[in-house]
Enzyme design. Structure first.
Site, PDB file in Angstrom:
ATOM      1  N   GLU A 165       0.808  -1.231   0.000  1.00  0.00           N
ATOM      2  CA  GLU A 165       0.000   0.000   0.000  1.00  0.00           C
ATOM      3  C   GLU A 165       0.845   1.288   0.000  1.00  0.00           C
ATOM      4  OE1 GLU A 165      -1.852  -3.026   0.217  1.00  0.00           O
ATOM      5  OE2 GLU A 165      -3.483  -1.587   0.104  1.00  0.00           O
ATOM      6  N   TYR A 167       3.520   1.979   2.005  1.00  0.00           N
ATOM      7  CA  TYR A 167       4.150   2.349   3.279  1.00  0.00           C
ATOM      8  C   TYR A 167       5.664   2.095   3.217  1.00  0.00           C
ATOM      9  CZ  TYR A 167      -0.615   2.783   5.063  1.00  0.00           C
ATOM     10  OH  TYR A 167      -1.921   3.170   5.253  1.00  0.00           O
ATOM     11  N   ARG A 215       2.771  -8.714   4.118  1.00  0.00           N
ATOM     12  CA  ARG A 215       1.781  -8.191   3.147  1.00  0.00           C
ATOM     13  C   ARG A 215       2.557  -7.616   1.970  1.00  0.00           C
ATOM     14  NH1 ARG A 215      -3.399  -4.827   4.019  1.00  0.00           N
ATOM     15  NH2 ARG A 215      -4.317  -5.043   1.957  1.00  0.00           N
ATOM     16  N   HIS A 253      -1.635   3.948  -1.716  1.00  0.00           N
ATOM     17  CA  HIS A 253      -2.688   4.903  -1.362  1.00  0.00           C
ATOM     18  C   HIS A 253      -2.691   6.124  -2.279  1.00  0.00           C
ATOM     19  CE1 HIS A 253      -4.190   2.608   1.849  1.00  0.00           C
ATOM     20  NE2 HIS A 253      -3.160   2.752   2.643  1.00  0.00           N
ATOM     21  N   GLN A 340     -18.291   4.790   3.084  1.00  0.00           N
ATOM     22  CA  GLN A 340     -18.875   5.993   3.668  1.00  0.00           C
ATOM     23  C   GLN A 340     -18.722   6.084   5.186  1.00  0.00           C
ATOM     24  OE1 GLN A 340     -22.447   6.043   0.839  1.00  0.00           O
ATOM     25  NE2 GLN A 340     -22.996   7.512   2.397  1.00  0.00           N
TER      26      GLN A 340
END
Ligand code: NAP
Ligand code: SF4
Length: 670
Positions: A165, A167, A215, A253, A340
């Site tokens: 992601e 990081y 991961r 991200h 949401q």
């Protein structure tokens, strides 16, 4: 047993997972609240009781510079160990395992202390990271291993090292963010040295039966990301260094490609886990947009993965696994991928929850108990609020009767499912219908409730929803003017040029509906369209997995208008608003702000934008200018006690989340 592949145990040699279901890492912001560890322990315990085989916690950083935000927790001291014991003890009451995720944010840290392999600012961060020295890199490695040891002391079954992601570890792996010319940068062997050093150092300090998960980013979805070979080289090296399970990550991200939103087809990235599995003997976890047991089982049965990770589905329903094992998948409250109430809340530093399950992350304060006195309740309106109230009240033992004037339940949700990428709301309608049947709620369709048929009830719950607001514009009664409801239900055939008045949630939805080039599509066509539209190269022929997008043009010219001088769709969700804006832009939709509506006539819509008159020669004008509460029934009720919920209570700002939450709160109070 239903879903036999999903529910078979997995033997890791030194320990066994009872099934193939992983609750993926997901931060809730609970830890940072008062008595946060008690709350998060209750949150995980409920999911463990719900049958999950392996839980991975939200990320904890190994040191201060690795924090995602200044208030985030680290795992470093004895006092941290004591906090975490609350979690592990709560989960281990049930037959489940739990691993702690160690996450070092690197340049994604929302703090000026952030560090990275190179001093290159992330497009999503206001800070430029400090470049780590060789000595500081070694310290980061030590801190990761120490954090893992602390996790072991706290009673965790293992750790997940967050390497995807975008990081810190991922920042070392990829040359776009690692321009070093020492042993930590340059060739692939140098760029993966940091990841492998962490794994080796961790393996050296923890017990051999401590589960080590890594991961791994299978596709970065950024320019100059990892190549297919880079991913394979790293995966094999991780296995050789003692990693027990490879979990998979999709996209950084900062990537401008959606990876988990509703518009991402279910299991859209399964090909990638299937591909990496052939190079490994250790188990591989599939992730991203997997939200039902049938699909999860298929991923295992087809050999595309050994385990399936779902995170948000366990916010939507903590009992997902138990219900599937009892062959009652229809009773699963399905995650619709909207973000949401979960990610969008996290981004504004609030506690995550779920639009379809307001109890999520509020387990210690929102306790569903049997009603002290059983009441005879009538619910008027079978939209999201009415259905949810009927279910929650009935679960507490009340006698509930539901009146719906239409021939089907769902209300506005029946319109939402017409929007491309919002079909997941069908699951919400299915869930509530199924629960109403299970709970034997009396449902009267095609029945307009009147005071006369409500007198026999102790209390009436008015959930009659909203009606569209008609703006005061000259010519509003022109036959060019149509409501969004008529458009979405295909009651009108819309011409080649169309103006939409109102650029809120429904204006955007309507624009997306009108800009779609094809209606009914098979799952394969949807997958193909998704990867082409967002320029995704699942073969990773291009390092990072991006290619030029191929956009199908809109079948009509669309103008999306609003009066205010602000970004269109400014109130859309933080994690999904950009997707809708980018999609409409790519379809050539013209968004105009600061618009005054002067007149609608046979020529079209005459507007004035900041003093300049302009005629939009459109065939139709679609009204999406907000809603008004529909609750005139209360004037007839006389002495009958009533409560208002959802749009009938307040139309402004109504969404599914508020409708269901109000229903749940009222049901818990009666
Ligand atoms: P909304 O989001 O409040 O938008 C109403 C739009 O109409 C605004 O753009 C407003 O902008 C305009 N407007 C208001 N009064 C007007 C008037 N008298 N004349 C002309 N224009 C007027 O309402 P909605 O689109 O009906 O959505 C209802 C609710 O559902 C909202 O809470 C929304 O957030 C939610 N929803 C969310 C999503 C999503 O997040 N994807 C999708 C659908 C619905 P100006 O006043 O600037 O013109
Ligand atoms: Fe899923 Fe939406 Fe609930 Fe988040 S808020 S868990 S995305 S249904």
């Amino acid at each position: 047993m239903p879903y036999p592949d999903l529910f078979q145990p997995l033997n890791l040699g030194f320990t066994q997972l009872k099934n193939r279901v992983v609750m993926g890492s997901m931060h809730t912001n609970l830890e940072e609240t008062e008595r946060g560890f008690e709350k998060v322990a209750a949150f995980y315990a409920e999911r463990a009781a719900g049958g999950v085989g392996l839980i991975i916690t939200g990320g904890f950083s190994p040191n201060d510079e690795g924090k995602l935000a200044p208030n985030r927790c680290v795992m470093r001291e004895q006092s941290d160990v004591d906090d975490h014991r609350l979690i592990t003890q709560a989960v281990h009451q049930y037959d489940a395992k739990i691993c702690m995720q160690i996450l070092h944010a690197g340049r994604y840290g929302f703090t000026p202390q952030q560090v990275a392999p190179s001093s290159i600012q992330a497009p999503i961060s206001p800070y430029t990271p400090k470049e780590l020295t060789n000595e500081q890199i070694n310290q980061q490695v030590t801190d990761f291993a120490h954090s893992a040891l602390m996790a072991q002391y706290a009673g965790y079954d293992g750790v997940e090292i967050m390497g995807s992601e975008g990081y810190l570890i991922n920042q070392f792996i990829v040359s776009a963010t690692n321009t070093r010319d020492d042993q930590w940068g340059g060739c692939i062997d140098n760029r993966i040295r940091f990841a492998l050093a962490i794994v080796k150092a961790t393996r050296a300090v923890v017990r051999q039966d401590f589960i080590l998960i890594f991961r791994l980013s299978l596709i970065d979805l950024i320019s100059d990301g990892s190549s297919a070979d880079d991913v394979i080289v790293l995966a094999k090296a991780l296995e050789a260094c003692g990693v027990n399970i490879i979990n998979t990550g999709i996209g950084w991200h900062e990537s401008r490609v959606p990876t988990i939103a509703t518009s991402v087809p279910r299991a859209a990235f399964r090909e990638l886990s299937k591909n990496i599995k052939q190079y490994l003997t250790i188990p591989v976890v599939a992730s991203n947009r997997i939200n039902n047991p049938e699909l999860a089982n298929d991923l295992i049965a087809s050999g595309d993965a050994d385990l399936v990770s779902m995170a948000r589905p366990f916010l939507a329903d903590s009992q997902f696994v138990n219900k599937a094992m009892q062959d009652d998948a229809a009773a699963i409250n399905t995650c619709i991928g909207c973000n949401q109430a979960c990610l969008d809340q996290i981004f504004i530093n609030k506690i995550a929850t779920c639009i379809v399950n307001p109890r999520a992350c509020h387990e210690t304060e929102f306790i569903v108990s049997a009603a002290k006195q059983v009441k005879n309740l009538a619910v008027v309106g079978g939209g999201a609020a009415g259905m949810a109230f009927a279910v929650y009240a009935s679960e507490r033992g009340h006698q509930v009767t539901l009146f719906e004037s239409e021939n089907t339940l769902g209300g506005q949700l029946n319109l939402a499912v017409k929007i491309p990428s919002k079909q997941e709301f069908l699951e919400t309608i299915r869930y509530f219908n199924h629960r109403l049947t299970q709970l034997k709620v009396k449902v009267y369709l095609n029945t307009t409730a009147t005071a006369a048929n409500l007198t026999r009830f102790d209390q009436v719950i008015i959930a009659s929803g909203i009606e569209p607001r008609l703006p005061e514009i000259a010519g509003i009664d022109s036959d060019k003017v149509v409501s969004y409801a008529d458009v979405l239900s295909n009651k009108v055939v819309i011409g080649q040029r169309v103006a939409i008045i109102g650029a809120g949630g429904i204006g955007f939805d309507t624009a997306i509906f009108l800009a779609q080039s094809r209606e009914q599509q098979t799952d394969q066509q949807l997958q193909q369209q998704f990867v082409e539209q967002w320029g995704i190269d699942l073969s990773l022929a291009n390092a990072g997995g991006l290619v030029a997008p191929k956009i199908e043009s809109s079948p009509r010219q669309i103008f999306l208008l609003q009066r205010r001088l602000r970004k269109p769709g400014a109130d859309l969700g933080k994690t999904t608003g950009w997707i809708h804006r980018q999609h409409l832009k790519s379809k050539g939709v013209k968004m105009l702000v600061g618009v005054n509506y002067e007149r609608i006539d046979q020529q079209g819509l005459l507007i004035n934008v900041r003093g300049k008159q302009r005629l939009l020669e459109v065939d139709h004008v679609v009204i999406c200018s907000g809603q008004l509460a529909k609750n005139s029934l209360i004037e007839q009720l006389g002495d009958i006690p009533y409560h208002l919920i959802g749009g009938a209570k307040q139309a402004a700002g109504l969404d599914v989340q508020r409708a269901i939450k109000e229903a749940a709160i009222l049901a818990s109070q009666l």
